[in-house]
Write an enzyme that holds these catalytic residues in place. Sequence first.
Site, short mmCIF file in Angstrom:
data_model
loop_
_atom_site.label_atom_id
_atom_site.label_comp_id
_atom_site.label_asym_id
_atom_site.label_seq_id
_atom_site.Cartn_x
_atom_site.Cartn_y
_atom_site.Cartn_z
N ASP A 1 -6.13 -26.54 -8.58
CA ASP A 1 -5.68 -27.04 -9.87
C ASP A 1 -6.25 -28.44 -10.09
O ASP A 1 -6.01 -29.35 -9.31
CB ASP A 1 -4.15 -27.09 -9.92
N SER B 1 -2.41 -26.37 -17.68
CA SER B 1 -2.44 -25.35 -16.63
C SER B 1 -1.79 -24.05 -17.07
O SER B 1 -2.11 -22.99 -16.54
CB SER B 1 -1.77 -25.86 -15.36
N THR C 1 0.56 -22.51 -12.97
CA THR C 1 -0.44 -21.57 -12.45
C THR C 1 0.19 -20.35 -11.80
O THR C 1 -0.09 -19.22 -12.21
CB THR C 1 -1.41 -22.30 -11.50
N GLU D 1 -2.90 -21.20 -4.87
CA GLU D 1 -3.19 -22.41 -5.64
C GLU D 1 -3.07 -23.67 -4.77
O GLU D 1 -2.04 -23.90 -4.13
CB GLU D 1 -2.23 -22.56 -6.82
N ASP E 1 -4.27 -31.40 -8.63
CA ASP E 1 -4.00 -31.85 -10.00
C ASP E 1 -3.09 -33.07 -10.03
O ASP E 1 -3.33 -34.03 -10.76
CB ASP E 1 -3.36 -30.69 -10.77
N ASP F 1 -8.67 -24.48 -12.73
CA ASP F 1 -8.19 -24.15 -14.08
C ASP F 1 -8.68 -25.16 -15.10
O ASP F 1 -8.82 -24.88 -16.27
CB ASP F 1 -6.66 -24.04 -14.10
N HIS F 2 -8.96 -26.39 -14.61
CA HIS F 2 -9.48 -27.47 -15.44
C HIS F 2 -9.73 -28.63 -14.50
O HIS F 2 -9.35 -28.57 -13.31
CB HIS F 2 -8.48 -27.89 -16.52
ZN ZN Z 1 -2.32 -31.20 -14.68
#
Ligand code: ZN
Length: 373
Positions: A44, A86, A139, A258, A263, A305-306
Amino acid sequence: MRHLLRFAATVSVVMLLAPTGGCGHKSRPAAPPRVKNVILMVGDGMGLAQVSALMLAGEYRPVNLERATTGGFVKTHSADNRVTDSAAAGTAYATGHKTRNGYLGVDPDGNPLETIIDRAERAGLSTGLVATVEIQHATPGAFYGHSRQRYDYESVSLDLLTSGVDVAIAGGRRYLTDRKDGRDLVAELRAQGYFMTDSLAGLDGVTSGPAMALCEDALPFVSEGRDPEYLTRATAKALGILTANTPRTEGGFFLMVEGSLIDYAGHDKNTEALIGEMRDFDAAVGVAFDYADAHPGTLVVVLADHETGGLTIPAGKEDFTLPDSGVEFRWSTGGHTASMVPMFAYGAQAGLVGGVFDNTEVNRLLTQLLGVE
Ligand SMILES: [Zn+2]
């Protein structure tokens, strides 16, 4: 296999609305190949700079991600924003449909979307989820949950009851037991036959599912004292349970793992935390790649995811022709960015996971390869 009819009404509507084709630049074989098992690993917030930071931290000793035999890039925008959250990104991977930021497992109008776990369960495959945040978080939640409000963890928890998930290792137990509706979802899952425990260690001796190890909250950073191999051990445990649950005659499994706190490190602009999370995630990738070596027919896809934090790694001195210029880790935002993210693949049919993909196309490829499209 617990929810045969749940989506009967909504699926036909979704299919009518779904774009046909839509991704014509990916030419696929007429009779698509199949794989037995898919392990999808989501870092993430893991952009290229986050991967590079891992490599730098190890003085360029090879990392497990470098074992990937093919890879590509993923476009991450959501239905209503060039910068995804997310929930929308997880929904794209889980369902093959873009949705609004903040929406979980539902389309932009709020209608439930079938997930790859729903499809795999209906096809008789085993399924699993591993994360270092709450099991209800965006997620992992997108793979079984359906809500217009991603943070309504008590509501998302109810979807666990009908998920059919065979193994779940994460946090978020409090949303099963400390609830406004007074229900005890841990007891309800036990009544369904689940082995329920509140720690990864609680799964010692458990060799088959269904089983859930949910600690009370999200796990802390490695840099704040978490077992530096928590995700690695959790991945190995989930794979062991899924293997035991998957007799050769009944097809394989889908597992989503994950590295959630990569993140959080980006949101916190915390490079030390980032390195700890990346190391655990990369070691978990190594476990998955080893599993693919030992179990032919297993595909491992690693992606993000980003990107989070807008991380760049410039030279420490502007004149980088000088020796020893060093590097800096510069975080340009406490939020997410619109950058494409890297994707790595290993194992069965990994050659199909090359090029530039929209995040929804990843779902379509994986469901096709599992034979649950
Ligand atoms: Zn985030």
